[in-house]
Motif scaffolding. Sequence first.
Motif, PDB file in Angstrom:
ATOM      1  N   ALA A  17      73.659  35.604  51.457  1.00 56.24           N
ATOM      2  CA  ALA A  17      72.960  34.815  52.494  1.00 56.24           C
ATOM      3  C   ALA A  17      73.404  33.264  52.190  1.00 56.24           C
ATOM      4  O   ALA A  17      73.875  33.012  51.229  1.00 56.24           O
ATOM      5  N   GLY A  18      72.899  32.443  53.165  1.00 52.36           N
ATOM      6  CA  GLY A  18      73.262  31.040  52.840  1.00 52.36           C
ATOM      7  C   GLY A  18      73.193  30.193  54.416  1.00 52.36           C
ATOM      8  O   GLY A  18      73.012  31.170  55.208  1.00 52.36           O
ATOM      9  N   LYS A  34      79.823  32.803  53.665  1.00 51.22           N
ATOM     10  CA  LYS A  34      79.467  34.038  53.456  1.00 51.22           C
ATOM     11  C   LYS A  34      80.495  35.013  53.793  1.00 51.22           C
ATOM     12  O   LYS A  34      80.844  36.022  53.111  1.00 51.22           O
ATOM     13  N   TRP A  59      67.315  39.143  59.566  1.00 50.55           N
ATOM     14  CA  TRP A  59      67.201  39.153  57.799  1.00 50.55           C
ATOM     15  C   TRP A  59      66.339  40.449  57.586  1.00 50.55           C
ATOM     16  O   TRP A  59      66.450  40.931  56.463  1.00 50.55           O
ATOM     17  N   VAL A 111      72.908  33.762  47.235  1.00 49.67           N
ATOM     18  CA  VAL A 111      72.768  32.514  48.268  1.00 49.67           C
ATOM     19  C   VAL A 111      74.032  31.633  48.107  1.00 49.67           C
ATOM     20  O   VAL A 111      73.996  30.965  47.001  1.00 49.67           O
ATOM     21  N   SER A 156      70.738  25.712  52.870  1.00 50.63           N
ATOM     22  CA  SER A 156      70.226  27.042  52.282  1.00 50.63           C
ATOM     23  C   SER A 156      68.983  27.197  51.834  1.00 50.63           C
ATOM     24  O   SER A 156      68.549  28.249  50.939  1.00 50.63           O
ATOM     25  N   SER A 158      67.152  30.649  53.046  1.00 49.68           N
ATOM     26  CA  SER A 158      67.597  31.768  52.366  1.00 49.68           C
ATOM     27  C   SER A 158      66.956  31.824  51.009  1.00 49.68           C
ATOM     28  O   SER A 158      66.502  32.836  50.718  1.00 49.68           O
ATOM     29  N   ILE A 159      66.789  30.876  50.326  1.00 49.59           N
ATOM     30  CA  ILE A 159      66.389  30.871  48.911  1.00 49.59           C
ATOM     31  C   ILE A 159      64.442  31.143  49.296  1.00 49.59           C
ATOM     32  O   ILE A 159      64.263  31.741  48.469  1.00 49.59           O
ATOM     33  N   PHE A 192      67.866  36.948  42.894  1.00 47.41           N
ATOM     34  CA  PHE A 192      69.179  36.352  43.686  1.00 47.41           C
ATOM     35  C   PHE A 192      69.709  35.044  42.336  1.00 47.41           C
ATOM     36  O   PHE A 192      69.138  34.940  41.719  1.00 47.41           O
ATOM     37  N   VAL A 240      72.395  31.988  42.709  1.00 44.78           N
ATOM     38  CA  VAL A 240      72.843  30.935  43.749  1.00 44.78           C
ATOM     39  C   VAL A 240      74.503  30.459  43.505  1.00 44.78           C
ATOM     40  O   VAL A 240      74.913  30.219  42.150  1.00 44.78           O
TER      41      VAL A 240
END
Length: 206
Positions: free
Chosen positions: A31-32, A38, A108, A120, A130, A133-134, A144, A146
Amino acid sequence: MATPHAATGATGAATSPTAPAAPAAVKILIAGGFGVGKTTLVGSVSEVTPLRTEEYLTRASVGVDDLSGVDQKDTTTVALDFGRITVSPELVVYLFGTPGQERFWFMWNDLVNGALGGIVIADTRRLESSFASIDFFESRGIPFVVAINCFHNTNTRTPDEIRAALDLDPQVPMLLGDVRERAFGRDLLLALVDHLMELASVAPVG
């Protein structure tokens, strides 16, 4: 001449060779924000040609998609990117890259089903892209790591500054590298596995 026949067991019933068990499948989300890398990451680590759902940006996206910092980008993922990594005959990893634009975020919730963890990707030129996404992974309790994409070699921030800007929990791993490089993609996946194992080891029993 004897006629071929199936082997029989002690009871005389026909038996057949045991079919090999299907490999265990692990699902990981990539994700991001829009244009952070990505699609590039999935392509750099997948053992097969990735399934991509990219379309060219058109005039209809003007005022809708934020191209700040990615002015040269002319395509966008409208559904997902999909790749595969066979770790062993018993384990296969499936990678799902999420669309980055806000107008596709509704997907998502479907893509996250069954995901073991996520990666991410962030770009230091526009870290704010971003944040969503986080927040998404944190709100659902999905572990996750990063990845700070240094694709353009324009990073002028220290890891501590980046971690503070992203407001990351101290236990969340963060790696800096170029998502075009397969070795960096491998390191990200290994970091995620280590993170998952560490969380499992401290999880309460019962």
